[in-house]
Design a protein around this motif. Structure first.
Motif, mmCIF file in Angstrom:
data_model
loop_
_atom_site.group_PDB
_atom_site.id
_atom_site.type_symbol
_atom_site.label_atom_id
_atom_site.label_comp_id
_atom_site.label_asym_id
_atom_site.label_seq_id
_atom_site.Cartn_x
_atom_site.Cartn_y
_atom_site.Cartn_z
ATOM 1 N N GLN A 15 0.849 -1.221 0.059
ATOM 2 C CA GLN A 15 -0.117 0.024 -0.014
ATOM 3 C C GLN A 15 0.889 1.317 0.213
ATOM 4 O OE1 GLN A 15 -3.185 0.132 -0.352
ATOM 5 N NE2 GLN A 15 -4.170 -1.431 0.573
ATOM 6 N N LEU A 16 1.819 1.063 0.657
ATOM 7 C CA LEU A 16 2.775 2.323 0.862
ATOM 8 C C LEU A 16 3.461 2.553 -0.643
ATOM 9 C CD1 LEU A 16 4.603 4.622 1.954
ATOM 10 C CD2 LEU A 16 6.179 2.996 2.605
ATOM 11 N N VAL A 17 3.671 1.500 -1.460
ATOM 12 C CA VAL A 17 4.361 1.474 -2.786
ATOM 13 C C VAL A 17 3.213 2.373 -3.515
ATOM 14 C CG1 VAL A 17 5.219 0.607 -4.827
ATOM 15 C CG2 VAL A 17 6.141 -0.238 -2.420
ATOM 16 N N ALA A 18 2.164 2.049 -3.482
ATOM 17 C CA ALA A 18 1.014 2.424 -4.413
ATOM 18 C C ALA A 18 0.788 3.979 -3.931
ATOM 19 C CB ALA A 18 -0.326 1.601 -4.127
ATOM 20 N N GLN A 19 0.953 4.417 -2.696
ATOM 21 C CA GLN A 19 0.684 5.698 -2.306
ATOM 22 C C GLN A 19 1.814 6.407 -2.955
ATOM 23 O OE1 GLN A 19 -2.050 7.341 -0.701
ATOM 24 N NE2 GLN A 19 -3.069 5.185 -0.955
ATOM 25 N N VAL A 212 -2.237 3.862 7.246
ATOM 26 C CA VAL A 212 -0.820 3.809 7.740
ATOM 27 C C VAL A 212 -0.071 4.324 6.232
ATOM 28 C CG1 VAL A 212 0.924 2.503 8.657
ATOM 29 C CG2 VAL A 212 -1.361 2.075 9.668
ATOM 30 N N ALA A 213 -0.129 3.659 5.293
ATOM 31 C CA ALA A 213 0.527 4.045 4.011
ATOM 32 C C ALA A 213 0.398 5.285 3.848
ATOM 33 C CB ALA A 213 0.356 2.702 2.927
ATOM 34 N N HIS A 214 -0.829 5.753 3.848
ATOM 35 C CA HIS A 214 -0.864 7.224 3.267
ATOM 36 C C HIS A 214 -0.138 8.125 4.215
ATOM 37 C CE1 HIS A 214 -3.241 11.097 2.848
ATOM 38 N NE2 HIS A 214 -3.371 10.513 1.827
ATOM 39 N N PHE A 215 -0.181 7.905 5.490
ATOM 40 C CA PHE A 215 0.521 8.840 6.422
ATOM 41 C C PHE A 215 1.927 8.658 6.087
ATOM 42 C CE2 PHE A 215 2.330 9.213 10.972
ATOM 43 C CZ PHE A 215 2.245 10.700 10.943
ATOM 44 N N MET A 216 2.557 7.381 6.058
ATOM 45 C CA MET A 216 3.865 7.284 5.804
ATOM 46 C C MET A 216 4.470 8.186 4.333
ATOM 47 S SD MET A 216 4.542 3.385 7.015
ATOM 48 C CE MET A 216 6.041 3.131 6.729
ATOM 49 N N ALA A 217 3.725 7.746 3.492
ATOM 50 C CA ALA A 217 3.985 8.724 2.033
ATOM 51 C C ALA A 217 3.964 10.057 2.531
ATOM 52 C CB ALA A 217 2.851 8.113 1.087
ATOM 53 N N VAL A 235 1.555 7.871 16.930
ATOM 54 C CA VAL A 235 0.539 6.820 16.945
ATOM 55 C C VAL A 235 -0.654 7.024 15.898
ATOM 56 C CG1 VAL A 235 -1.060 5.515 18.366
ATOM 57 C CG2 VAL A 235 0.938 6.264 19.187
ATOM 58 N N ILE A 236 -1.184 6.087 15.110
ATOM 59 C CA ILE A 236 -2.154 6.601 14.240
ATOM 60 C C ILE A 236 -3.375 5.646 14.393
ATOM 61 C CG2 ILE A 236 -0.901 5.031 12.439
ATOM 62 C CD1 ILE A 236 -2.225 6.551 10.295
ATOM 63 N N TYR A 237 -4.540 6.284 14.651
ATOM 64 C CA TYR A 237 -6.110 5.527 14.687
ATOM 65 C C TYR A 237 -6.783 5.995 13.362
ATOM 66 C CZ TYR A 237 -4.469 4.927 19.515
ATOM 67 O OH TYR A 237 -3.863 4.743 20.604
#
Length: 243
Positions: A15-19, A212-217, A235-237
């Motif tokens: 998902q991170l790669v996609a973002q 999570v991936a969106h935030f990391m990107a 922390v992410i919720y």
């Protein structure tokens, strides 16, 4: 921007790669099994696939891979099988983090490289006064004894906190701590906190892997967001959680 993602074949890493690709970044991935990757990746001019086990790469190979990368993101984790939990390598996340950071430092670049580590709310940020109940302390103690992946996550984050620290000229870092991970197809609203707002053991929240991936990107892409969270363990919720 060029970004290296390790753990890219996993549920969150993919998902991170996609973002990152959506943001038009050039992405490198290191994967052991390319046949698991989406077909669209194999014909994408913005994606370079390196087939290898991250811990089997030589020091020189690692230096070459990270040399032109502005950021490195690790979504490595242990498979939830008997072999994945109790087999080797038990320190996959920690050892990969150390080797990647050593490679970055050894290149002696004039710029700083961003390092984003996916971690867990079960791991406290010992730079802050994150208090937990006695019962949770007991459970965490048992997890350290019974589940090697938990210790691996703790040691990986501790390496960034203690060894890389807050004033490293080569590396700036963020360790993202999601709570209970779920699968969703679309990015939804989510909230970021410096520390957990609920018990990771007795009152865990949920967050989708794509969030999570969106935030990391976004951390990698947005320098203002990066400056807000660098050197921390946010922390992410999902916003739907009653925090």
């Amino acid at each position: 921007m060029k970004v290296l993602v390790v753990g890219a074949s996993g549920a969150t890493g993919s998902q991170l790669v996609a973002q990152l690709l959506l943001k038009q970044h050039f992405v490198k991935v290191v994967v052991r099994s390319p046949h698991k990757l989406p077909e669209s990746w194999k014909n994408n001019d913005h994606l370079q696939i390196i087939v290898a086990s991250i811990l089997d790469l030589s020091e020189n190979e690692m230096r070459v891979i990270v040399n032109d990368c502005d950021a490195v993101a690790s979504c490595l984790g242990h498979n939830l099988t008997w072999k994945g939990i109790y087999g080797q390598p038990r320190k996959l996340v920690t050892d990969a983090t150390k080797r990647l950071c050593n490679a970055i430092k050894s290149n002696k670049l004039e710029r700083t490289t961003k390092f984003v580590l996916m971690n867990t709310t079960g791991n406290r940020n010992r730079d802050l006064d994150e208090r937990i109940s006695f019962a949770q302390k007991c459970v965490i103690g048992l997890l350290r004894l019974l589940l090697p992946p938990h210790v691996d996550n703790e040691k990986a984050a501790d390496y960034l906190r203690i060894q890389i620290g807050q004033n490293n000229k080569a590396i700036e870092w963020v360790a993202v701590r999601p709570d209970g991970l779920i699968n969703e197809d679309q990015v939804s609203d989510y909230k970021i906190y410096p520390s957990p707002t609920r018990s990771a053991i007795f009152n865990a929240g949920k967050v989708s892997r794509i969030n999570v991936a969106h935030f990391m990107a976004d951390l990698i892409n947005d320098d203002n967001l990066w400056d807000k969270w660098k050197g921390q363990m946010p922390v992410i919720y999902s916003s739907s959680q009653d925090n």
